[in-house]
Enzyme design. Structure first.
Site, PDB file in Angstrom:
ATOM      1  N   CYS A  38      73.584  -3.438  48.581  1.00 36.19           N
ATOM      2  CA  CYS A  38      73.009  -4.778  48.549  1.00 36.19           C
ATOM      3  C   CYS A  38      73.928  -5.697  47.746  1.00 36.19           C
ATOM      4  O   CYS A  38      74.714  -5.235  46.913  1.00 36.19           O
ATOM      5  CB  CYS A  38      71.634  -4.678  47.893  1.00 36.19           C
ATOM      6  SG  CYS A  38      70.857  -6.233  47.492  1.00 36.19           S
ATOM      7  N   SER A  40      73.126  -7.348  45.310  1.00 30.39           N
ATOM      8  CA  SER A  40      72.842  -7.174  43.877  1.00 30.39           C
ATOM      9  C   SER A  40      73.681  -6.040  43.277  1.00 30.39           C
ATOM     10  O   SER A  40      74.043  -6.094  42.104  1.00 30.39           O
ATOM     11  CB  SER A  40      71.363  -6.864  43.648  1.00 30.39           C
ATOM     12  OG  SER A  40      70.571  -7.827  44.267  1.00 30.39           O
ATOM     13  N   HIS A  43      76.809  -7.638  42.629  1.00 32.57           N
ATOM     14  CA  HIS A  43      76.650  -8.542  41.474  1.00 32.57           C
ATOM     15  C   HIS A  43      76.677  -7.760  40.150  1.00 32.57           C
ATOM     16  O   HIS A  43      77.144  -8.267  39.141  1.00 32.57           O
ATOM     17  CB  HIS A  43      75.334  -9.317  41.571  1.00 32.57           C
ATOM     18  CG  HIS A  43      75.348 -10.413  42.604  1.00 32.57           C
ATOM     19  ND1 HIS A  43      76.482 -11.074  42.994  1.00 32.57           N
ATOM     20  CD2 HIS A  43      74.335 -10.991  43.321  1.00 32.57           C
ATOM     21  CE1 HIS A  43      76.181 -11.994  43.912  1.00 32.57           C
ATOM     22  NE2 HIS A  43      74.888 -11.953  44.131  1.00 32.57           N
ATOM     23  N   HIS A  61      70.038   0.742  45.558  1.00 36.04           N
ATOM     24  CA  HIS A  61      68.592   0.659  45.362  1.00 36.04           C
ATOM     25  C   HIS A  61      67.910   0.444  46.700  1.00 36.04           C
ATOM     26  O   HIS A  61      66.846  -0.140  46.781  1.00 36.04           O
ATOM     27  CB  HIS A  61      68.252  -0.462  44.374  1.00 36.04           C
ATOM     28  CG  HIS A  61      68.793  -1.798  44.783  1.00 36.04           C
ATOM     29  ND1 HIS A  61      70.108  -2.148  44.619  1.00 36.04           N
ATOM     30  CD2 HIS A  61      68.208  -2.854  45.391  1.00 36.04           C
ATOM     31  CE1 HIS A  61      70.300  -3.365  45.085  1.00 36.04           C
ATOM     32  NE2 HIS A  61      69.156  -3.816  45.579  1.00 36.04           N
ATOM     33  N   CYS A 168      65.036  -2.689  50.090  1.00 40.06           N
ATOM     34  CA  CYS A 168      65.368  -3.946  49.396  1.00 40.06           C
ATOM     35  C   CYS A 168      65.515  -5.099  50.362  1.00 40.06           C
ATOM     36  O   CYS A 168      64.691  -6.004  50.389  1.00 40.06           O
ATOM     37  CB  CYS A 168      66.634  -3.835  48.549  1.00 40.06           C
ATOM     38  SG  CYS A 168      67.127  -5.446  47.884  1.00 40.06           S
TER      39      CYS A 168
HETATM   40 ZN   LIG Z   1      68.896  -5.450  46.716  1.00 38.58          ZN
END
Ligand SMILES: [Zn+2]
Ligand SMILES: [Zn+2]
Length: 374
Positions: A38, A40, A43, A61, A168
């Protein structure tokens, strides 16, 4: 077990051997079949998504797999069950849960999002030191030990590479539309960023009956995808937000009813999106921002324009409710999951997988963590 471990920010995760403990009370050991990467996760590597001092950490995740073992007290799952590991784990008895506001549950330990279990300890380690797991999942490893309440059992015989995306990207995108914005039929919707989450916001807006779904991205290939996922208009993002606003107002002259930022990382984007909404319009921050980031909103937009700004974390949902609905939409052909997959990689090719996810040229990057289960 082997897992892709991030030892330092601004480096690439490397596959390492990690020590794994048995599941304790209320916990389940899951053999991960597949995991998405993802935005994230990316990130985190760049220090944008806050993880404090929780290093080394196993990223990932968005995982699905098979129950390998259950800890004491887990009576409703058994070895071999197919499960999706969800981001939320509402405790069911805290102040928020008991008022039905599960997305805001505060009954988990402080570092639950980095793998801290209810007894304050961790199940993964290396050299006697804890190894953390992102969002309490760490699905870029062969196994994960998670709380039972993070799992949704799946009866549907669908590929794990597609199922994992529900934990997610799909839940976040659809949740932003249904649980947070509550997009209404005939509405106009702007989606900034057409990665996995953005494409799911587009799909959700389509399911909700939005009339105009305007996709914005700086990558023409992703705009082609957006059109396939239901965008009615696609705009190649100009550098200047004013130029974008002019383009948006050609399509929705009063401004859009809803604007979603599916990219995150840049808080200054949010006021510029607010300016593209109609009076009383709603802007939703979906992509990850830093804890210390500040968003500056004009009084003209806030008070005189009654424009609203909010954020949504992981779709503000309740996984036990949302994921079965998502799978029903998928099974009846109203939601695309398989088509979200842009590329697949083996765990050993984790560097190439992250490189690809970073470039974000196509749909979701999925890692085939345990190919024998696929
Ligand atoms: Zn995510
Ligand atoms: Zn709770």
């Amino acid at each position: 077990m082997r897992a892709a471990v991030l030892c330092q920010l601004h480096t690439t995760p490397k596959v390492e051997e990690i020590d794994l403990q048995e599941p304790m009370h209320g916990e389940v050991l899951v053999r991960i079949a597949a995991s998405g990467i993802c935005g994230s996760d990316v990130h985190v590597i760049h220090g944008v998504a806050p993880i404090g001092d929780s290093l080394p950490i196993i990223l990932g995740h968005e995982g699905a797999g098979v129950v390998e073992a259950v800890g004491p007290g887990v009576t409703d799952l058994r070895r071999g069950d197919r499960v999706i590991i969800t981001m939320g784990a509402p405790c069911g008895h805290c102040d928020y849960c008991s008022r039905g506001r599960m997305p805001f549950c505060n009954g988990n330990p402080p570092k639950a999002t980095y793998g801290e279990m209810d007894d304050g300890t961790y199940r993964l380690s290396k050299g006697g030191q804890p190894v953390y797991s992102f969002v309490g999942i760490g699905s870029l490893g062969e196994y994960a030990v998670v709380r039972r309440r993070k799992l949704v059992k799946v009866e549907l015989d669908a590929p794990f590479e597609s199922l994992c995306l529900t934990s997610c990207g799909v839940t976040t995108g659809l949740g932003a539309v249904f649980n947070c914005a509550e997009v209404t039929p005939g509405a106009s919707v702007l989606v900034f960023g057409c990665g996995g989450v953005g494409l799911c916001i587009i799909q959700g807006a389509k399911i909700a009956g939005a009339a105009k779904i305007i996709a914005v991205d700086n990558n023409p290939a992703k705009l082609d995808l957006a059109a396939n996922f239901g965008a009615s208009h696609c705009i190649l993002s100009p550098q200047d937000p004013k130029e974008l606003e002019a383009e948006i107002r050609k399509i929705a002259p009063r401004g859009v009813d809803y604007a979603f930022d599916a990219v995150g990382a840049r808080p200054e984007r949010l006021p510029s999106l607010m300016a593209m909404t109609d009076l009383g319009g709603l802007t939703v921050a979906v992509g990850v921002l830093g804890f210390a980031d500040k968003v500056s909103v004009s009084a003209a937009d806030l008070l005189y324009g009654a424009r609203r700004l909010t954020g949504v974390r992981g779709g503000n949902g309740f996984p036990g409710l949302d994921i079965p609905r998502i799978l029903d939409l998928y099974q009846t052909g109203r939601l695309k999951l398989d088509e979200l997959i842009g590329a697949t990689y083996e765990l050993d090719d984790i560097a190439a997988a992250f490189d690809d996810a970073e470039k974000a040229n196509h749909g979701r990057v999925v890692v085939r963590v345990t190919p024998s289960l696929l």
